[in-house]
Design a protein around this motif. Structure first.
Motif, PDB file in Angstrom:
ATOM      1  N   SER A 121      -1.028  -5.167   2.706  1.00  0.00           N
ATOM      2  CA  SER A 121      -1.847  -3.983   2.942  1.00  0.00           C
ATOM      3  C   SER A 121      -1.276  -2.827   2.145  1.00  0.00           C
ATOM      4  CB  SER A 121      -1.894  -3.645   4.438  1.00  0.00           C
ATOM      5  OG  SER A 121      -0.592  -3.392   4.918  1.00  0.00           O
ATOM      6  N   ARG A 152       2.425 -13.634  -3.917  1.00  0.00           N
ATOM      7  CA  ARG A 152       1.234 -13.242  -3.167  1.00  0.00           C
ATOM      8  C   ARG A 152       0.260 -14.401  -3.068  1.00  0.00           C
ATOM      9  NH1 ARG A 152      -0.304  -8.093  -2.051  1.00  0.00           N
ATOM     10  NH2 ARG A 152       1.011  -7.217  -3.679  1.00  0.00           N
ATOM     11  N   GLY A 209      -6.598  -5.684   1.511  1.00  0.00           N
ATOM     12  CA  GLY A 209      -7.085  -6.213   0.249  1.00  0.00           C
ATOM     13  C   GLY A 209      -8.331  -7.047   0.360  1.00  0.00           C
ATOM     14  N   ALA A 234      -1.640  -3.974  -2.167  1.00  0.00           N
ATOM     15  CA  ALA A 234      -2.660  -4.974  -1.885  1.00  0.00           C
ATOM     16  C   ALA A 234      -3.993  -4.582  -2.505  1.00  0.00           C
ATOM     17  CB  ALA A 234      -2.803  -5.161  -0.374  1.00  0.00           C
TER      18      ALA A 234
END
Length: 485
Positions: free
Chosen positions: A302, A346, A279, A306
């Motif tokens: 990932s 996140r 990302g 992401a």
């Protein structure tokens, strides 16, 4: 008297044909004193052959299972198959039946020019072409005079094969195929389709013999067993390759297709992606009053999720930059609030710089991100930024901004942590390597931000963005260079 029944041994199918090296018992030979009977010796010989074959198959499938990319797996399939069928050369054509790709041809002992010659043969005249175009369990259009289509031994999964033991003696052989066979120096071929129960046809593989020959029954059985596993492995790699391609396309569409042209500053960007696609991102957007916003960042995780999160974060930052770009702290504060509310599981790092090229003034703020680097004739130094947490790590993020006054001809380098982590060094040594690379930029290259970025990447990552280190790393690399005039 009935023939003795072979004992059942775990993992061994006693219905397979006897090993090729097993010789029939000599009739009438006197038995040595204390020696085993002929049936017992036959049983042991067969068991030894089966154990040897199973060991060989185990080693070959283990080697194949360690391949993580399609090209490597196809090459390993060709090498293992050539050893099993006694051939020296071959080719595998990857052509999934659903038409979604990827399609490629890989050769063993065949140069690119040799594969080009084979492509000039009409598809219907090649064994792999007939297998690829065939329906399940049949090969349409094969005349009776052509090489017969046979099936594998009953112990193996049903596999259709095309055996051409003496190509040059076959009067029905296509003239162009004959010409190519003579040019490349092969006289026989053995072809098998790559079929799976779930994905259907994946492709076809052909092994080529220098002299008239064909594999023995035992060899056909072993290659059939091997292909059962190999084709499933290839099918998984095909799906993985498609996922990576989709992720790469999505990431490309989410990143800036081109960098803006703003008076007083030149821009260049370099981006490399790990095998799973992470990302990391960058952005450069024109702002009101001839200002420019520069940003780099990285989202945890990932893969497609992401990449999608990266796209949402970058789009949100652009909106905040347009509304309050002159205050980078406010931009990152808004971004942190959005991330905490919409994606609480996140976190992300980010750096945003508000540039006024006419005044050669930069105001920037970072959230858990590595400090940028100023590169010029009289200095190469990291910008002193305040230590701060990544976005989404604290209930309320805030850090002071930093003012920079670049001199004419100096370049600001923004980068993501992947550039440091791909070196494999500890972070302090990686920072030192990056600083040394920036300081060693040749004087002739300092007028072009693209050449500066390329020099830094070549020095820090000698194998390049797509080298072996990239295949072994899941880290993306972003490098954004802004040279002020």
């Amino acid at each position: 008297m009935n023939a003795p029944h072979l004992p059942k041994v775990a993992g061994i199918d006693s219905t397979v044909p006897p090993p090729a090296h097993t010789a029939p018992c000599a009739q009438g030979a006197p038995a040595a004193s204390g020696a085993q009977s002929a049936p017992g010796a036959l049983i042991q010989d067969r068991l030894a052959g089966w154990v040897s074959d199973l060991t060989t198959l185990h080693e070959l499938t283990e080697r194949l299972s360690r391949t993580a990319a399609l090209d490597g797996a196809l090459g390993e399939l060709l090498r293992a198959g050539a050893a099993l069928v006694g051939a020296r050369r071959g080719l595998v054509v990857l052509e999934p039946a659903d038409g979604l790709g990827p399609t490629t041809t890989v050769g063993l002992g065949l140069a690119r020019a040799d594969l080009g010659h084979l492509e000039t043969v009409p598809r219907a005249a090649t064994s792999f072409g007939r297998l690829l175009d065939a329906t399940a369990g049949a090969i349409p259009g094969v005349p009776d005079s052509a090489p017969t289509a046979k099936t594998a031994p009953p112990a193996a999964a049903p596999v259709t094969e095309i055996v051409q033991p003496d190509l040059l003696a076959d009067e029905a052989l296509d003239p162009r195929h004959r010409e190519v066979a003579v040019r490349l120096g092969y006289a026989a071929s053995y072809a098998l389709p790559l079929l799976t129960d779930t994905a259907g046809r994946v492709g076809a593989v052909v092994w080529l013999y220098d002299e008239p020959a064909e594999p023995a029954e035992r060899q056909r059985h072993l290659i059939g067993r091997y292909l059962q596993y190999a084709t499933e492995h290839l099918a998984r790699l095909v799906e993985l390759d498609r996922a990576r391609s989709t992720t790469a396309t999505l990431r490309t569409e989410l990143l800036p297709p081109r960098l803006p042209r703003v008076p007083g500053v030149q821009l260049a960007a370099r981006h490399g992606t790990g095998p799973r696609g992470g990302g990391d991102w960058f952005d450069a957007l024109p702002l009101p009053d001839a200002a420019l916003g520069l940003a780099v960042g990285s989202v945890t995780g990932s893969g497609p999720s992401a990449v999608a999160a990266m796209g949402r974060l970058r789009a949100s930052l652009r909106a905040y930059a347009v509304m309050e770009g002159e205050d980078p702290v406010a931009v990152l504060s808004d971004l942190e609030l959005l991330l905490r509310l919409t994606e609480p599981a996140r976190s992300a790092t980010a750096l945003f710089a508000f540039c006024e090229p006419a005044l050669r003034k930069i105001v920037l703020a970072g959230a858990g991100h590595s400090p940028p680097l100023i590169v010029g004739e009289r200095r190469t130094e990291f910008v002193e930024t305040s230590l701060s947490a990544p976005l989404g790590m604290l209930a309320c993020w805030e850090a002071p901004s930093v003012d920079i006054r670049p001199e004419p001809g100096e370049t600001l380098l923004l980068y993501t942590d992947g550039l440091l982590q791909r070196t494999g060094d500890a972070m302090d040594r990686a920072f030192a390597r990056l600083h040394a690379a920036a300081a060693s930029v040749p004087k002739a290259a300092r007028d072009d931000p693209g050449e500066i970025a390329d020099h830094v990447l070549r020095t820090v990552l000698p194998e390049g963005l797509d080298g072996p280190a990239a295949a072994a790393s899941e880290e993306d690399v972003v490098l954004l260079a802004a040279r002020f005039e």
